[in-house]
Scaffold this motif. Sequence first.
Motif, PDB file in Angstrom:
ATOM      1  N   GLU A  74      -9.900   4.014  -3.348  1.00 30.88           N
ATOM      2  CA  GLU A  74     -10.586   2.795  -3.790  1.00 30.88           C
ATOM      3  C   GLU A  74     -10.151   1.702  -2.827  1.00 30.88           C
ATOM      4  O   GLU A  74      -8.949   1.471  -2.668  1.00 30.88           O
ATOM      5  CB  GLU A  74     -10.157   2.452  -5.224  1.00 30.88           C
ATOM      6  CG  GLU A  74     -10.598   1.105  -5.737  1.00 30.88           C
ATOM      7  CD  GLU A  74     -12.060   1.076  -6.148  1.00 30.88           C
ATOM      8  OE1 GLU A  74     -12.507   2.032  -6.791  1.00 30.88           O
ATOM      9  OE2 GLU A  74     -12.742   0.095  -5.812  1.00 30.88           O
ATOM     10  N   TYR A  75     -11.101   1.039  -2.203  1.00 36.10           N
ATOM     11  CA  TYR A  75     -10.729   0.034  -1.195  1.00 36.10           C
ATOM     12  C   TYR A  75      -9.815  -1.018  -1.821  1.00 36.10           C
ATOM     13  O   TYR A  75     -10.133  -1.602  -2.850  1.00 36.10           O
ATOM     14  CB  TYR A  75     -11.965  -0.628  -0.596  1.00 36.10           C
ATOM     15  CG  TYR A  75     -11.570  -1.639   0.442  1.00 36.10           C
ATOM     16  CD1 TYR A  75     -11.016  -1.222   1.655  1.00 36.10           C
ATOM     17  CD2 TYR A  75     -11.669  -3.002   0.194  1.00 36.10           C
ATOM     18  CE1 TYR A  75     -10.593  -2.139   2.587  1.00 36.10           C
ATOM     19  CE2 TYR A  75     -11.246  -3.927   1.128  1.00 36.10           C
ATOM     20  CZ  TYR A  75     -10.711  -3.495   2.327  1.00 36.10           C
ATOM     21  OH  TYR A  75     -10.280  -4.405   3.243  1.00 36.10           O
ATOM     22  N   CYS A  76      -8.664  -1.231  -1.189  1.00 37.59           N
ATOM     23  CA  CYS A  76      -7.663  -2.098  -1.815  1.00 37.59           C
ATOM     24  C   CYS A  76      -7.031  -3.073  -0.826  1.00 37.59           C
ATOM     25  O   CYS A  76      -5.976  -3.621  -1.086  1.00 37.59           O
ATOM     26  CB  CYS A  76      -6.596  -1.244  -2.497  1.00 37.59           C
ATOM     27  SG  CYS A  76      -5.812  -0.058  -1.387  1.00 37.59           S
ATOM     28  N   MET A 110      -2.719   4.160   2.743  1.00 42.81           N
ATOM     29  CA  MET A 110      -2.062   4.332   1.445  1.00 42.81           C
ATOM     30  C   MET A 110      -2.206   5.799   1.041  1.00 42.81           C
ATOM     31  O   MET A 110      -3.105   6.164   0.301  1.00 42.81           O
ATOM     32  CB  MET A 110      -2.708   3.402   0.413  1.00 42.81           C
ATOM     33  CG  MET A 110      -2.014   3.417  -0.928  1.00 42.81           C
ATOM     34  SD  MET A 110      -2.670   2.138  -1.999  1.00 42.81           S
ATOM     35  CE  MET A 110      -1.924   2.620  -3.549  1.00 42.81           C
ATOM     36  N   CYS A 130      -5.474   7.141  -1.349  1.00 43.62           N
ATOM     37  CA  CYS A 130      -6.054   6.099  -2.183  1.00 43.62           C
ATOM     38  C   CYS A 130      -7.542   6.127  -1.893  1.00 43.62           C
ATOM     39  O   CYS A 130      -7.956   6.111  -0.742  1.00 43.62           O
ATOM     40  CB  CYS A 130      -5.482   4.726  -1.848  1.00 43.62           C
ATOM     41  SG  CYS A 130      -6.248   3.427  -2.851  1.00 43.62           S
ATOM     42  N   HIS A 183      -5.657  -0.070   3.119  1.00 43.54           N
ATOM     43  CA  HIS A 183      -6.174   0.937   2.173  1.00 43.54           C
ATOM     44  C   HIS A 183      -6.131   2.339   2.789  1.00 43.54           C
ATOM     45  O   HIS A 183      -5.687   3.307   2.153  1.00 43.54           O
ATOM     46  CB  HIS A 183      -7.606   0.570   1.780  1.00 43.54           C
ATOM     47  CG  HIS A 183      -8.442   1.709   1.315  1.00 43.54           C
ATOM     48  ND1 HIS A 183      -8.192   2.376   0.139  1.00 43.54           N
ATOM     49  CD2 HIS A 183      -9.515   2.335   1.882  1.00 43.54           C
ATOM     50  CE1 HIS A 183      -9.088   3.356  -0.004  1.00 43.54           C
ATOM     51  NE2 HIS A 183      -9.883   3.348   1.038  1.00 43.54           N
ATOM     52  N   HIS A 200      -6.679   0.661  -7.235  1.00 46.23           N
ATOM     53  CA  HIS A 200      -6.475   1.783  -6.322  1.00 46.23           C
ATOM     54  C   HIS A 200      -7.115   3.013  -6.980  1.00 46.23           C
ATOM     55  O   HIS A 200      -7.563   2.942  -8.124  1.00 46.23           O
ATOM     56  CB  HIS A 200      -4.981   2.059  -6.106  1.00 46.23           C
ATOM     57  CG  HIS A 200      -4.209   0.875  -5.593  1.00 46.23           C
ATOM     58  ND1 HIS A 200      -4.165   0.518  -4.273  1.00 46.23           N
ATOM     59  CD2 HIS A 200      -3.442  -0.036  -6.245  1.00 46.23           C
ATOM     60  CE1 HIS A 200      -3.410  -0.561  -4.125  1.00 46.23           C
ATOM     61  NE2 HIS A 200      -2.954  -0.927  -5.304  1.00 46.23           N
ATOM     62  N   TRP A 208       0.856  -1.153   0.000  1.00 42.50           N
ATOM     63  CA  TRP A 208       0.000   0.000   0.000  1.00 42.50           C
ATOM     64  C   TRP A 208       0.895   1.206   0.000  1.00 42.50           C
ATOM     65  O   TRP A 208       1.134   1.807   1.036  1.00 42.50           O
ATOM     66  CB  TRP A 208      -0.911  -0.007   1.233  1.00 42.50           C
ATOM     67  CG  TRP A 208      -1.947  -1.102   1.134  1.00 42.50           C
ATOM     68  CD1 TRP A 208      -3.170  -0.997   0.546  1.00 42.50           C
ATOM     69  CD2 TRP A 208      -1.874  -2.447   1.612  1.00 42.50           C
ATOM     70  NE1 TRP A 208      -3.857  -2.202   0.619  1.00 42.50           N
ATOM     71  CE2 TRP A 208      -3.071  -3.105   1.272  1.00 42.50           C
ATOM     72  CE3 TRP A 208      -0.867  -3.174   2.271  1.00 42.50           C
ATOM     73  CZ2 TRP A 208      -3.305  -4.441   1.590  1.00 42.50           C
ATOM     74  CZ3 TRP A 208      -1.116  -4.496   2.575  1.00 42.50           C
ATOM     75  CH2 TRP A 208      -2.338  -5.107   2.233  1.00 42.50           C
TER      76      TRP A 208
HETATM   77 CU1  CUA Z   1      -4.922   1.575  -2.634  1.00 48.33          CU
HETATM   78 CU2  CUA Z   1      -6.946   1.829  -1.468  1.00 48.33          CU
END
Ligand code: CUA
Length: 442
Positions: A212-214, A221, A210, A218, A173, A137
């Motif tokens: 977008e859940y990653c 990040m 970031c 997350h 992301h 991340w």
């Molecule tokens: Cu990369 Cu959320």
Amino acid sequence: MPFPTRPRVPVRAALTALLLLAAVAACSGAAPNSIFHRHSDFNREIDVLWKLLIGLGTAVFIFVEGLLIVTLVKFRKREGQAEPEHVHGNTTLEILWTIIPAVILIVISIPTIRSIFNTQARASADALQVEVIGHQWWWEFKYPQYGVVTANELYLPIGRKVNFTLHTNDVLHSFWIPQLGGKRDLISNRTNYLWFTPDSVGSAAFNGFCAEYCGASHANMRFRTFTVTPAEFAEWTVHQAGAAVGTTVATATVATPTLATPADSNRPKHVPGGGKGDSAQVAMNAPAVTTPATAPAATPAGFTGYPISRVATSNVIPTTPLPAEIAFTDPYGNPARGATLFAQGQGGCIGCHAIKGVPSAMGNIGPNLTHVGSRLTLAAGLYAMDAKHLARWIKNAPVMKPGVIMPTLGVGQYNPVTKSKMTVGLDDQQIADIVAYLLTLK
Ligand code: CUA
């Protein structure tokens, strides 16, 4: 004493007042991550749409709600009233309430479509090109026109269009600097683009996220963006493209007096209020930079330090506290010893990280560490970059950032991945030495 007949009414009124107060409070203050601070052409373009939509929306809301209230009051049920007349439709009214919304939609759609085409168009070729690569991340930033590779910190010149080419190394992301531009996703097997022209007055620092859940980290990040003058940017790129400026293996056997200071003085130079000429600046100008040992000092001519030191950065310095569960004795770290340990592969850092000028460090799994000591933050914006945080990070990163690939390296530490105590690894002295070394890499 009798209870009020309807105790809920004052409670509701109080709750509503509280909510309103909270809403008003949320709108005030510095709000350093607010999208309403517009510092690029992109954000101003969106702002025009936002104002148009909120203006028209408010007008429609007031009109409709007003009509509703008037109707409710005027035609309310009255005692002894006869049943009202039943009607079926009103052609004029129906035509009107079809035409008016259609006109409103056309008024909205013209600038919206224009903005979509404007912001989706490919940036001109002379734009500053920045390749953004999302990793779980952290963020990797490449400036192909300048041969610069860095991580988690973006430098952008004011007034020049920057074109971001967005890729991901793993999962989805989303790249987002609220004050500079809209979110844009990083999608596997696809290249996305985003461009804007930063126009903040003077040097400034912005938080990036970031969006977008990653996965597990997350929320951890993050990155930082610094907008600087074109001259400062030119200086920065020349410096970043060069090899690390700091202690090297070649100096390991040579006592370098300017570096023989307590580890704490090796913190990044550009902490808020940090100025030129402090001890870290002296360390940056230390001799011997690259192998072979006879290489001259590589401080680029005219390089006077990081431009961001001249701006208030309090809005981007993380305040995440030191993790209490990682005990560290904080011994004095010797950067020359650290350089040797690092280059020899102690702890395995070189397997994942690259440092320009250190031939053994060629890893590309983790962030490039060539100028790591110049960065303000650690672990993708999660912690402040200083000796205390960096030492604990090296000792047991997975405890500090859930799911991180960076392994537990401290001997005796509990490794959350293998679920056992480390029987081998770096001791506190070795970690302190490596930390002292890394922080000299400006
Ligand atoms: Cu990369 Cu959320």
